[in-house]
Design a protein around this motif. Structure first.
Motif, PDB file in Angstrom:
ATOM      1  N   GLU A  34     -59.576  95.278 -16.785  1.00  0.00           N
ATOM      2  CA  GLU A  34     -60.441  94.524 -17.200  1.00  0.00           C
ATOM      3  C   GLU A  34     -59.581  93.685 -18.529  1.00  0.00           C
ATOM      4  N   ASP A  35     -58.600  94.343 -19.108  1.00  0.00           N
ATOM      5  CA  ASP A  35     -58.091  93.841 -20.172  1.00  0.00           C
ATOM      6  C   ASP A  35     -57.006  92.546 -19.638  1.00  0.00           C
ATOM      7  N   THR A  36     -56.428  92.949 -18.392  1.00  0.00           N
ATOM      8  CA  THR A  36     -55.651  92.227 -17.629  1.00  0.00           C
ATOM      9  C   THR A  36     -56.116  90.724 -17.240  1.00  0.00           C
ATOM     10  N   MET A  37     -57.443  90.719 -17.226  1.00  0.00           N
ATOM     11  CA  MET A  37     -58.176  89.528 -16.576  1.00  0.00           C
ATOM     12  C   MET A  37     -58.477  88.639 -17.658  1.00  0.00           C
ATOM     13  N   LEU A  38     -58.382  89.003 -18.983  1.00  0.00           N
ATOM     14  CA  LEU A  38     -59.104  88.162 -20.112  1.00  0.00           C
ATOM     15  C   LEU A  38     -58.234  86.811 -20.040  1.00  0.00           C
ATOM     16  N   GLN A  39     -58.955  85.794 -20.254  1.00  0.00           N
ATOM     17  CA  GLN A  39     -58.432  84.484 -20.417  1.00  0.00           C
ATOM     18  C   GLN A  39     -59.466  83.720 -21.470  1.00  0.00           C
ATOM     19  N   SER A  40     -59.143  83.778 -22.700  1.00  0.00           N
ATOM     20  CA  SER A  40     -59.921  83.297 -23.672  1.00  0.00           C
ATOM     21  C   SER A  40     -60.086  81.637 -23.986  1.00  0.00           C
ATOM     22  N   MET A  41     -58.991  81.236 -23.434  1.00  0.00           N
ATOM     23  CA  MET A  41     -59.096  79.698 -23.505  1.00  0.00           C
ATOM     24  C   MET A  41     -58.339  79.024 -22.490  1.00  0.00           C
ATOM     25  N   GLU A  42     -57.915  77.846 -22.477  1.00  0.00           N
ATOM     26  CA  GLU A  42     -56.902  77.097 -21.583  1.00  0.00           C
ATOM     27  C   GLU A  42     -55.488  77.491 -21.874  1.00  0.00           C
ATOM     28  N   ASP A  43     -55.344  77.499 -23.219  1.00  0.00           N
ATOM     29  CA  ASP A  43     -53.978  77.596 -23.596  1.00  0.00           C
ATOM     30  C   ASP A  43     -53.503  78.996 -23.529  1.00  0.00           C
ATOM     31  N   ALA A  44     -54.313  80.007 -23.308  1.00  0.00           N
ATOM     32  CA  ALA A  44     -53.957  81.459 -23.183  1.00  0.00           C
ATOM     33  C   ALA A  44     -54.122  81.637 -21.467  1.00  0.00           C
ATOM     34  N   SER A  45     -53.335  82.906 -21.037  1.00  0.00           N
ATOM     35  CA  SER A  45     -53.104  83.211 -19.963  1.00  0.00           C
ATOM     36  C   SER A  45     -53.541  84.599 -19.724  1.00  0.00           C
ATOM     37  N   PRO A  46     -54.246  85.292 -18.382  1.00  0.00           N
ATOM     38  CA  PRO A  46     -54.188  86.771 -18.328  1.00  0.00           C
ATOM     39  C   PRO A  46     -52.925  87.296 -18.350  1.00  0.00           C
ATOM     40  N   ALA A  47     -53.019  88.321 -18.819  1.00  0.00           N
ATOM     41  CA  ALA A  47     -51.785  89.408 -18.630  1.00  0.00           C
ATOM     42  C   ALA A  47     -51.313  89.657 -17.220  1.00  0.00           C
ATOM     43  N   LYS A  48     -52.514  89.856 -16.313  1.00  0.00           N
ATOM     44  CA  LYS A  48     -52.110  89.848 -14.874  1.00  0.00           C
ATOM     45  C   LYS A  48     -51.348  88.584 -14.426  1.00  0.00           C
ATOM     46  N   TRP A  49     -51.756  87.462 -14.868  1.00  0.00           N
ATOM     47  CA  TRP A  49     -51.153  86.292 -14.660  1.00  0.00           C
ATOM     48  C   TRP A  49     -49.781  86.176 -15.041  1.00  0.00           C
ATOM     49  N   HIS A  50     -49.537  86.700 -16.182  1.00  0.00           N
ATOM     50  CA  HIS A  50     -48.171  86.632 -16.839  1.00  0.00           C
ATOM     51  C   HIS A  50     -47.000  87.586 -15.710  1.00  0.00           C
ATOM     52  N   LEU A  51     -47.817  88.828 -15.478  1.00  0.00           N
ATOM     53  CA  LEU A  51     -46.873  89.673 -14.609  1.00  0.00           C
ATOM     54  C   LEU A  51     -46.365  89.134 -13.478  1.00  0.00           C
ATOM     55  N   ALA A  52     -47.451  88.243 -12.921  1.00  0.00           N
ATOM     56  CA  ALA A  52     -47.299  87.440 -11.603  1.00  0.00           C
ATOM     57  C   ALA A  52     -46.406  86.525 -11.583  1.00  0.00           C
ATOM     58  N   HIS A  53     -46.789  85.631 -12.710  1.00  0.00           N
ATOM     59  CA  HIS A  53     -45.991  84.287 -12.901  1.00  0.00           C
ATOM     60  C   HIS A  53     -44.553  84.622 -12.908  1.00  0.00           C
ATOM     61  N   THR A  54     -44.117  85.450 -13.950  1.00  0.00           N
ATOM     62  CA  THR A  54     -42.652  85.737 -14.040  1.00  0.00           C
ATOM     63  C   THR A  54     -41.973  86.224 -12.776  1.00  0.00           C
ATOM     64  N   THR A  55     -42.967  86.966 -11.939  1.00  0.00           N
ATOM     65  CA  THR A  55     -42.093  87.359 -10.514  1.00  0.00           C
ATOM     66  C   THR A  55     -42.059  86.282  -9.848  1.00  0.00           C
ATOM     67  N   TRP A  56     -42.913  85.211  -9.878  1.00  0.00           N
ATOM     68  CA  TRP A  56     -42.983  84.166  -8.773  1.00  0.00           C
ATOM     69  C   TRP A  56     -41.751  83.361  -9.141  1.00  0.00           C
ATOM     70  N   PHE A  57     -41.273  83.264 -10.542  1.00  0.00           N
ATOM     71  CA  PHE A  57     -40.188  82.327 -10.862  1.00  0.00           C
ATOM     72  C   PHE A  57     -38.876  82.860 -10.409  1.00  0.00           C
ATOM     73  N   PHE A  58     -38.603  84.205 -10.202  1.00  0.00           N
ATOM     74  CA  PHE A  58     -37.447  84.565  -9.606  1.00  0.00           C
ATOM     75  C   PHE A  58     -37.444  84.591  -8.232  1.00  0.00           C
ATOM     76  N   GLU A  59     -38.791  84.669  -7.657  1.00  0.00           N
ATOM     77  CA  GLU A  59     -38.820  84.234  -6.031  1.00  0.00           C
ATOM     78  C   GLU A  59     -38.612  82.982  -5.569  1.00  0.00           C
ATOM     79  N   GLU A  60     -39.230  81.968  -6.594  1.00  0.00           N
ATOM     80  CA  GLU A  60     -39.059  80.496  -6.173  1.00  0.00           C
ATOM     81  C   GLU A  60     -37.927  79.968  -6.442  1.00  0.00           C
TER      82      GLU A  60
END
Length: 420
Positions: A34-60
């Motif tokens: 549940e923690d990894t899903m938190l997005q409290s405002m547009e400026d912030a991102s969920p922890a799960k998204w950070h984990l996936a986005h940094t991985t996408w960066f290497f892939e892309e």
């Protein structure tokens, strides 16, 4: 690519990749699904998204263009986990990242492992372009370090709305400290050079190295503390329009600011919410979670001003890069500002400088050229790193940048003043 220096050797890049990804995993380890899903405002991102986005960066930017026949675990991840790279294709709405419950955490961890294994194979392949690949991996690691900082500060903002005031890191009392007097060191100024031009990694916006002129100035030997800030509050600093930029005062009034973010008064004592849960405000620790507008108003109230980024760099570039940074003492570190006269770490320090291009700056071609250059408008530069900045990322020329109204990052200030 956006790095300015010669890239690492492939084996060095592999070591850096391992260290970086391991730290990210350590930062995520205490979180519930549940923690990894938190997005409290547009400026912030969920922890799960950070984990996936940094991985996408290497892939892309590495695997897809460099590995013939590379297959992603899910081609839809490119849409879900792109951030702002318009040349890399369409992307999911930024303010809706917290609504992406699937893929779940296990799928994201599997995605990370898949990309890490593919990068390892690529770095060990003894290719003619191995040095270029190593340089891109180095950039990807520094990109992930930036997201390590965002992961914990975004999480803090999300947890702050929970009435149970949950802890991310075990609570621990700060030692009793004595007030550190505010002293200043004089610098003669003159024609100086700033910007990166030496060995080691740097982002494109840290160069080219160039000359600029500084008039004589003094800069404080410690950041502004919570004790200092309380004096500003008690003197009516938030309401006294004499100290405020017009736009800043309008924002402050609209948002109802009367103290730093996460503070409240309880039993005649100031408290704050931290990654260690609720804590009494440590009077001699650097004040944190204040906007540029607040920092500028405080500086005027105190009879000083904010330093320019050139003044900050020249004053401290010969000071050893040790301080309260993530990874300095252990993999994660204190994750809160600590009392003391430090230069590096604790809080990012607002400067009076706009985030603008240095003379001669040219962004790289392609999507990677969007990394910094497209953000050079309406933002202010901060220097010095914070308790959430990875130690391996810090250098005297590092420029981070935020909008003047933002407060959720580890943002503080140090005073400067002119020499008459």
């Amino acid at each position: 690519m956006t790095a300015l220096s010669a890239p690492l050797a492939p084996n060095q890049a592999m070591d850096l990749l391992t260290r970086t990804r391991t730290r990210t995993d350590a930062l995520a380890a205490p979180l519930t699904p549940e923690d990894t899903m938190l997005q409290s405002m547009e400026d912030a991102s969920p922890a799960k998204w950070h984990l996936a986005h940094t991985t996408w960066f290497f892939e892309e930017f590495i695997l897809k263009p460099r590995v013939p026949g590379y297959t992603s675990p899910d081609d839809r991840f490119a849409f879900l986990f792109n951030s702002y790279y318009t040349q890399a294709g369409p992307r999911h709405a930024r303010d809706k990242r917290g609504l992406v419950s699937r893929p779940g955490g296990e799928a994201v961890r599997s995605y990370r492992a898949h990309v890490e294994d593919s990068l390892s194979d690529l770095l060990n392949a003894r290719r003619d372009d191995s040095d270029d690949i190593a340089g891109l991996v180095e950039l990807g690691c520094h990109h992930e370090m930036q997201h390590q900082e965002l992961l914990v500060t975004d999480l803090l903002h999300g947890l702050s709305f929970n009435p149970l005031m949950p802890t991310y890191k075990d609570p621990a009392p700060l030692p009793v400290t004595a007030e550190v007097p505010l002293t200043f060191t004089r610098h003669d100024g003159g024609l100086v050079e700033i910007g990166h031009d030496g060995p080691g990694f740097a982002y494109d916006c840290e160069g080219p190295r160039h000359k600029t002129y500084l008039t004589p100035y003094e800069i404080a030997d410690r950041p502004v503390t919570n004790r200092d800030w309380i004096a500003f509050m008690e003197d009516g600093g938030y309401d006294d329009v004499r100290h405020w930029l017009m736009e800043g005062h309008a924002v402050s009034q609209r948002e109802g600011w009367s103290h730093p973010l996460y503070w409240w008064s309880q039993d005649n004592e100031w408290w704050t919410f931290t990654l260690r849960g609720p804590q009494p405000v440590a009077l001699d620790a650097p004040v944190v979670h204040v906007s540029y507008y607040e920092a500028d108003a405080f500086a005027r109230w105190a009879g000083g001003r904010l330093p320019t980024e050139a003044e900050h760099e020249v004053a401290f570039r010969d000071t050893a890069l040790r301080g309260n940074l993530m990874g300095e003492a252990d993999a994660i570190g204190a994750l809160r500002p600590l009392p003391g006269p430090g230069i590096w770490g604790d809080v990012w320090e607002w400067t009076a400088s706009d985030f603008a291009a240095y003379p001669g700056f040219r962004p790289p071609e392609g999507a990677l050229g969007e990394y910094n250059g497209k953000f050079m408008v309406n933002q202010r530069v901060l220097r010095g790193g914070s308790c959430a900045t990875p130690r391996e990322q810090m250098r005297a020329t590092y420029r981070t940048f935020f909008y003047p109204h933002q407060r959720w990052q580890m943002l503080g200030l140090r005073l400067a003043r002119d020499v008459s």
